[in-house]
Enzyme design. Structure first.
Site, mmCIF file in Angstrom:
data_model
loop_
_atom_site.group_PDB
_atom_site.id
_atom_site.type_symbol
_atom_site.label_atom_id
_atom_site.label_comp_id
_atom_site.label_asym_id
_atom_site.label_seq_id
_atom_site.Cartn_x
_atom_site.Cartn_y
_atom_site.Cartn_z
ATOM 1 N N LYS A 128 46.279 36.659 32.612
ATOM 2 C CA LYS A 128 45.214 37.582 32.243
ATOM 3 C C LYS A 128 44.786 38.297 33.509
ATOM 4 C CE LYS A 128 40.961 38.093 29.641
ATOM 5 N NZ LYS A 128 40.093 38.707 30.656
ATOM 6 N N CYS A 424 28.466 27.183 73.594
ATOM 7 C CA CYS A 424 28.362 27.002 75.051
ATOM 8 C C CYS A 424 27.108 27.622 75.658
ATOM 9 C CB CYS A 424 29.594 27.583 75.737
ATOM 10 S SG CYS A 424 29.637 29.383 75.691
HETATM 11 N N1 LIG Z 1 29.539 40.251 35.340
HETATM 12 C C1 LIG Z 1 29.066 41.085 34.452
HETATM 13 O O1 LIG Z 1 27.963 41.606 34.562
HETATM 14 C C2 LIG Z 1 29.891 41.420 33.253
HETATM 15 C C3 LIG Z 1 29.437 42.354 32.326
HETATM 16 C C4 LIG Z 1 30.260 42.632 31.273
HETATM 17 C C5 LIG Z 1 31.495 42.009 31.121
HETATM 18 N N2 LIG Z 1 31.881 41.100 32.058
HETATM 19 C C6 LIG Z 1 33.153 40.385 31.946
HETATM 20 O O2 LIG Z 1 34.102 41.164 31.295
HETATM 21 C C7 LIG Z 1 34.804 40.377 30.393
HETATM 22 C C8 LIG Z 1 34.594 40.863 29.019
HETATM 23 O O3 LIG Z 1 35.251 42.026 28.950
HETATM 24 P P1 LIG Z 1 36.435 42.328 27.980
HETATM 25 O O4 LIG Z 1 35.896 42.756 26.693
HETATM 26 O O5 LIG Z 1 37.319 43.233 28.705
HETATM 27 O O6 LIG Z 1 37.143 40.958 27.680
HETATM 28 P P2 LIG Z 1 38.098 40.125 28.517
HETATM 29 O O7 LIG Z 1 38.242 40.648 29.879
HETATM 30 O O8 LIG Z 1 37.620 38.724 28.437
HETATM 31 O O9 LIG Z 1 39.484 40.287 27.747
HETATM 32 C C9 LIG Z 1 40.079 41.494 27.299
HETATM 33 C C10 LIG Z 1 40.726 42.235 28.357
HETATM 34 O O10 LIG Z 1 41.646 41.435 29.043
HETATM 35 C C11 LIG Z 1 42.483 42.287 29.753
HETATM 36 N N3 LIG Z 1 43.822 41.697 29.866
HETATM 37 C C12 LIG Z 1 44.350 41.250 31.024
HETATM 38 N N4 LIG Z 1 45.566 40.784 30.856
HETATM 39 C C13 LIG Z 1 45.870 40.931 29.560
HETATM 40 C C14 LIG Z 1 47.024 40.625 28.776
HETATM 41 N N5 LIG Z 1 48.104 40.062 29.332
HETATM 42 N N6 LIG Z 1 46.995 40.936 27.482
HETATM 43 C C15 LIG Z 1 45.906 41.502 26.927
HETATM 44 N N7 LIG Z 1 44.781 41.802 27.607
HETATM 45 C C16 LIG Z 1 44.762 41.520 28.907
HETATM 46 C C17 LIG Z 1 42.425 43.607 29.095
HETATM 47 O O11 LIG Z 1 41.773 44.492 29.980
HETATM 48 C C18 LIG Z 1 41.563 43.397 27.930
HETATM 49 O O12 LIG Z 1 40.796 44.492 27.633
HETATM 50 C C19 LIG Z 1 34.323 38.982 30.501
HETATM 51 O O13 LIG Z 1 35.163 38.220 31.326
HETATM 52 C C20 LIG Z 1 32.978 39.157 31.146
HETATM 53 O O14 LIG Z 1 32.643 38.054 31.917
HETATM 54 C C21 LIG Z 1 31.120 40.804 33.093
HETATM 55 ZN ZN LIG Z 2 30.694 30.214 73.681
#
Ligand SMILES: NC(=O)c1ccc[n+]([C@@H]2O[C@H](COP(=O)([O-])OP(=O)(O)OC[C@H]3O[C@@H](n4cnc5c(N)ncnc54)[C@H](O)[C@@H]3O)[C@@H](O)[C@H]2O)c1
Ligand SMILES: [Zn+2]
Length: 796
Positions: A128, A424
């Site tokens: 992923k 040091c």
């Molecule tokens: N930190 C934050 O503030 C914040 C805010 C929003 C979302 N997020 C993060 O974003 C993610 C949610 O976003 P999301 O809807 O994209 O879900 P996701 O990232 O959990 O999963 C879907 C995504 O995975 C990706 N992906 C990577 N490899 C892949 C593969 N081999 N096959 C298919 N898809 C693949 C694609 O981009 C796809 O859209 C979560 O991990 C979340 O923690 C974080």
């Molecule tokens: Zn030193």
């Protein structure tokens, strides 16, 4: 769940939705997450659970039902013919066995088995990738449009930017592609490109990227494609969208193989697996490899391989039922900063390090994270007590990514680089325009011991053959050597003993020992080399000391002007600063070095071990001039006086006394540029300014008087004598001969007269020699001159 809980649940759900919306905006629209993915995922899960327990709380626009966020502004919109969905996540649960810990994956697999009535189905298993999902549209094999996922229905048209990504084919290769083909995949930033970008940003004091995902998303969504082109982005394909006018294979894995043939990069980690055991084995295999992969991944994805099965499984609101993302432990975590300390590297570079409340990051307990340099600490404004996001990916040292400002406790203070080395106690110095501060205690700093020894023994320094890295490691690790002075105390037994311990540590037993013989020749050679290094030159020795900013050429300048180590050691920075090519920074470094007690001890010990310099002389006679008024005025720090005016004053008055006795201030300053004279007049008008000047003058005189003045006696030897040089001397240049004669008090003239004391005639001497013979002036050859110089100069 009882009704009475509903109001609480309602408040909580509203609160969660608001926080999640805010996080979505920061993450998807601004590409600047404020919280970790883990914290985000936990909130989303909590909201999901609430909505399940209280279906009346679920709203149609709840973030639990939506993909991503609608982007705003800048780009044209692209409607996806087939929506771009998200993936459901499986997290690791508490438990002892894999089946317990991977309950969610097991449920996913069982549901497929049951729905399809099929045992151990085949899955496409994939890393992923942690980047940004995009869709690429090809018409008749030509790339025509690229879009981000956006909210899944509508994305942004980033075609121009995607054209700059080399991994994306602009024309399909091979044949047999459908007339319309949409290929989906992830734009990512390789870790090395991310590190390089941040390294550069830190050096230039610019904003750093929080993580590679951010780097990919932020770079791709630049309005100016030339900026995207400069950020190195990569791409891997993992799915197809719309397909018209053509056919694809019947399984996902075969489709990926086909995409590869048409010119799309597909991750080499992609594979197929059978049943739950196959999925779990893949999870472990990739998890094992995770740190070594060139890009960040946040888990693996399992996809039911055959399209017919996928069709039967169908979708829930935002994700397919035939696929799941199995998440790895997060690479980012929040924790608190307990202290900010300084770490001194082998070369003296001072790196601020955050001591953290222990936290698990990507499967490893992290207690320290680098803050890179003082500028980075200031830019992030990291303080003791702060809650921060820490990132650990690959074999790179964990780093503090950002502070969570809302969680800052009261009464914190901005952090400042300490003035002294924690190892040091030497001053920490920073070169202009450089991000790094360095410990100036090269010789005595335990952190720099090994590097200092290697430098000391180097060919261009003390030239001790045979003291290499492995040797120095053993010498220091086993405590035989703390400073270079200890080298001169080592005995044959020390070397043999040390070698034995080093071999033992490395698990290598040399042949000779097995045969019961002990080889000693190498140790004898070393001792000989160390002994031989005692006969050296002053510049070599100065260079060997490893004083910050002192290269070979500065070492030569110091030796040429000041003549002996005794004099160099005593010179204050203000004096050193007037030597050619020695700026104030270098001067401060030299004076600081010799002012340090530990360094003094080491230098004394080195001299006591019998190191001698074949080339020590006396200070250059020109030093006096150089020191006089220029230094004094310079030291007093008269504003805007400038070197030209200072020189003019020095020539006009020659000493401070004469200057102060010269009369009204405007007489003194006559002829200076107006700004300089105004400042100087103002300066001279106040006795409080003159006092330090007089004190400095006195100190300078004392210093000069204290310099071993063998030359005073020697000067008398040639005092009043006029010498003429003619022809070419074999062993020294005309300038050098002149300088050395002048140092002894002689006047070197250009033409021969009756008053000439003697003529030195070298090779191919011409008319001057004839003239001397004509006038009966004594003629000396080169050997006589050298003998004369040696006699008087040696009389120190
Ligand atoms: N930190 C934050 O503030 C914040 C805010 C929003 C979302 N997020 C993060 O974003 C993610 C949610 O976003 P999301 O809807 O994209 O879900 P996701 O990232 O959990 O999963 C879907 C995504 O995975 C990706 N992906 C990577 N490899 C892949 C593969 N081999 N096959 C298919 N898809 C693949 C694609 O981009 C796809 O859209 C979560 O991990 C979340 O923690 C974080
Ligand atoms: Zn030193």
């Amino acid at each position: 769940m009882s009704q009475s809980h509903a109001p609480d649940a309602r408040t909580r759900a509203a609160e969660l939705r608001e926080k999640i919306e805010r996080a979505n905006h920061c993450y998807y629209v601004l590409d600047e997450p404020e919280i970790t993915d883990l914290d985000y995922d936990l909130m989303l899960r909590e909201l999901e659970a609430l909505e399940q327990a209280h279906p009346e709380l679920a709203t149609p626009d709840s973030p639990t039902r939506r993909v991503g966020a609608k982007a705003k502004g800048g780009f044209a919109e692209v409607r996806h013919a087939i929506p771009m969905l998200s993936l459901n996540n499986a997290f690791e649960q508490e438990g002892d066995t894999d089946r317990e810990r991977f309950r969610e994956v097991a449920e996913f697999e069982r549901r497929i088995e049951q729905t399809l009535d099929r045992r151990t189905p085949v899955f496409s298993v994939e890393p992923k990738l942690d980047g940004l999902a995009i869709s690429l549209r090809y018409e008749d094999g030509v790339f025509v449009q690229g879009a981000t996922r956006g909210d899944g229905e509508t994305g942004e048209d980033v075609t121009a930017n995607l054209r700059t990504v080399r991994a994306i084919p602009l024309h399909l290769r091979g044949e047999g592609w459908p007339r319309v083909l949409e290929v989906r995949g992830e734009v990512i930033m390789l870790r090395k490109d991310f590190e390089a970008f941040n390294e550069r940003a830190r050096i230039h004091g610019e904003k750093t990227l929080a993580n590679p995902r951010n780097g990919a998303a932020g770079s791709l969504r630049q309005l100016d494609p030339s900026i995207t082109a400069k950020r190195k982005l990569s791409f891997f394909a993992y799915a197809v969208g719309e397909v018209r006018g053509g056919e694809l294979p019947l399984t996902h894995s075969k489709t990926l193989a086909q995409l590869r043939e048409w010119g799309f990069p597909v991750s080499p980690e992609v594979d197929t697996a059978r049943g739950l055991d196959g999925l779990i084995a893949y999870y472990h295999r990739i998890g094992e490899k995770r740190d070594r992969l060139p890009y960040d991944i946040d888990g693996v994805v399992y996809k039911l391989d055959d399209y017919e099965g996928q069709r039967v499984m169908g979708f829930v609101s935002r994700a397919p039922r035939w696929a799941i993302a199995h998440k790895f432990p997060a690479q980012e975590q929040t924790t608190t900063v307990e202290a900010i300390e300084i770490q001194i590297g082998r070369t003296g570079a001072a790196t601020p390090v955050a001591r953290l409340a222990p936290v698990q990051v990507a499967g490893v307990t992290v207690t320290n994270a680098t803050l890179h340099n003082a500028d980075q600490v200031a830019r992030l404004d990291v303080r003791v007590g702060d809650t921060v996001i820490v990132r650990r990916a690959g074999d790179v040292i964990p780093e503090v990514v950002r502070v969570i400002p809302e969680q800052r406790p009261a009464h914190t203070h901005p952090w400042h680089m300490p003035s002294h080395c924690p190892v040091c106690g030497s001053a920490l110095l920073r070169e202009e325009g450089e991000a790094a501060w360095r410990c100036s205690g090269g010789l005595i700093c335990a952190a720099q011991r090994k590097e200092a020894l290697i430098h000391f023994a180097a060919r261009r320094a003390m030239d001790i053959e045979g003291i290499g890295e492995r040797f120095v490691d053993a010498l220091v690790d086993f405590g035989y050597v703390h400073t270079p002075a200890d080298l001169y105390k080592l005995t044959l037994d020390d070397f043999l003993e040390m070698k034995r311990r080093a071999d033992e540590r490395d698990g290598t037993t040399p042949e000779t020992v097995k045969q019961g013989k002990v080889a000693t020749k190498w140790a004898e050679n070393l001792i000989e080399a160390i002994e031989a290094s005692k006969q050296t030159t002053l510049p070599r020795f100065l260079f060997a000391l490893g004083i910050m900013h002192i290269g070979e050429s500065t070492a030569k300048t110091l030796a040429a002007w000041l003549g002996s180590l005794a004099v160099i050691r005593r010179m204050p920075a203000a004096v050193l600063r007037v030597l050619p090519d020695v700026g104030s920074e270098v001067a401060a470094s030299i004076a600081g070095f010799f002012a340090q007690k530990g360094n003094q001890k080491v230098v004394d010990a080195l001299l006591a071990s019998g190191i001698t310099f074949s080339d020590e002389t006396h200070p250059s006679p020109k030093l006096r001039q150089q020191l006089d008024l220029a230094v004094l005025l310079d030291m007093a720090g008269v504003n805007k006086l400038g070197p030209k005016s200072t020189k003019l004053l020095a020539e006009r008055f020659t000493t401070l006394d004469k200057l102060l006795a010269a009369g009204p201030a405007h007489w003194v300053t006559a002829g200076l540029p107006s700004a300089a004279s105004t400042n100087l007049e103002g300066f001279l008008a106040h006795e409080k300014n003159l006092k330090p000047l007089r004190e400095a003058d006195e100190a300078m005189r004392e210093l000069l008087a204290a310099i071993p003045q063998a030359s005073t006696a020697a000067e008398a030897a040639l005092d009043g004598q006029t010498v003429v040089l003619t022809g070419t001397l074999a062993s020294l240049s005309r300038d050098e001969a002149k300088e050395r004669l002048e140092a002894l008090g002689a006047k070197v003239a250009g033409s021969v007269s009756k008053k000439t004391s003697f003529v030195v005639a070298g090779e191919a001497a011409g008319s001057k020699l004839d003239k001397a013979q004509e006038l009966g002036v004594p003629v000396w050859d080169e050997a006589q001159l050298l003998a004369l110089l040696a006699r008087h100069e040696g009389g120190a």
